[in-house]
Design an enzyme around this catalytic site. Sequence first.
Site, short mmCIF file in Angstrom:
data_model
loop_
_atom_site.label_atom_id
_atom_site.label_comp_id
_atom_site.label_asym_id
_atom_site.label_seq_id
_atom_site.Cartn_x
_atom_site.Cartn_y
_atom_site.Cartn_z
N GLU A 170 -8.79 -10.54 -8.48
CA GLU A 170 -7.88 -9.10 -7.96
C GLU A 170 -6.40 -8.79 -9.30
O GLU A 170 -6.13 -7.89 -9.68
CB GLU A 170 -7.15 -9.52 -6.86
CG GLU A 170 -8.28 -8.98 -5.35
CD GLU A 170 -7.99 -9.61 -4.60
OE1 GLU A 170 -8.95 -9.22 -3.33
OE2 GLU A 170 -6.98 -9.60 -4.13
N HIS A 172 -1.36 -5.60 1.40
CA HIS A 172 -2.90 -6.37 1.05
C HIS A 172 -2.57 -7.50 0.59
O HIS A 172 -1.47 -8.24 -0.28
CB HIS A 172 -3.90 -5.67 -0.04
CG HIS A 172 -4.79 -6.05 -0.28
ND1 HIS A 172 -6.42 -7.12 -0.31
CD2 HIS A 172 -4.74 -7.56 -1.82
CE1 HIS A 172 -6.66 -7.70 -0.97
NE2 HIS A 172 -5.91 -7.36 -1.87
N TYR A 196 -12.15 -2.83 -3.38
CA TYR A 196 -12.43 -2.60 -2.52
C TYR A 196 -14.22 -2.80 -1.62
O TYR A 196 -14.95 -1.93 -0.71
CB TYR A 196 -12.04 -1.17 -0.72
CG TYR A 196 -10.46 -2.02 -0.66
CD1 TYR A 196 -10.53 -2.68 0.29
CD2 TYR A 196 -9.93 -0.88 -0.59
CE1 TYR A 196 -9.54 -3.19 0.37
CE2 TYR A 196 -8.38 -1.32 -0.26
CZ TYR A 196 -7.39 -2.24 0.58
OH TYR A 196 -6.50 -2.35 0.70
N LYS A 212 1.06 -0.69 -0.02
CA LYS A 212 -0.18 0.28 0.00
C LYS A 212 0.49 1.34 0.22
O LYS A 212 2.24 0.99 0.36
CB LYS A 212 -0.86 0.43 1.28
CG LYS A 212 -2.05 -1.55 1.32
CD LYS A 212 -2.97 -1.16 2.46
CE LYS A 212 -3.94 -2.40 2.50
NZ LYS A 212 -4.59 -2.44 3.74
N ASN A 249 -1.61 -0.25 7.07
CA ASN A 249 -1.36 -1.09 7.61
C ASN A 249 -0.25 -1.96 5.64
O ASN A 249 -0.53 -3.27 6.69
CB ASN A 249 -2.55 -2.13 8.38
CG ASN A 249 -3.43 -2.83 6.89
OD1 ASN A 249 -3.28 -1.38 6.06
ND2 ASN A 249 -4.98 -3.17 7.43
#
Length: 140
Positions: free
Chosen positions: A133, A122, A56, A16, A119
Amino acid sequence: SGTRGREVEQSYIMVKPDGVQRGLVGEIISRFEKKGFLLKGLKLFQCSKDLAEEHYKDLKDKPFFPTLIDYITSGPVVCMAWEGNGVVASARKLIGATNPLQAEPGTIRGDLAVQTGRNVVHGSDSPDNGKREIGKFSNN
Ligand code: RTP
């Protein structure tokens, strides 16, 4: 068995924007390499708002959804396809719990992060989503 039975499992792993900005790309790749999974594809990529919302979509009714979309589109991400038997579940273990304060030491989030909203990485939650994905991010 059908064609799908012969396909090796793949997980979509994405560093990320905070992970890229903090210089953690090498560290994260290294953990998957050392574990023994195979890197099949990689690119640096600026995620659009549309693609972030699609990625998402299951969280679209959550109060943090707009913040999540702003976060994921705030800078480049590193998109990767990792392959191996059991890679999806194993990658989730290597990554650790969603909230880094609850993630075990030794996991990526447990060692490298403190906030759910930052965080660093992913990982797909099922082999079907891994495939989906990887398809989405390779064609954008
Ligand atoms: P990911 O999809 O990014 O691998 O994360 P995950 O499965 O561990 O967690 P998920 O529940 O799918 O949530 C996706 C991402 O949304 C952000 N989030 N923020 N503020 C909050 O309470 C909250 N909850 C989730 C996190 O960036 C999480 O990774």
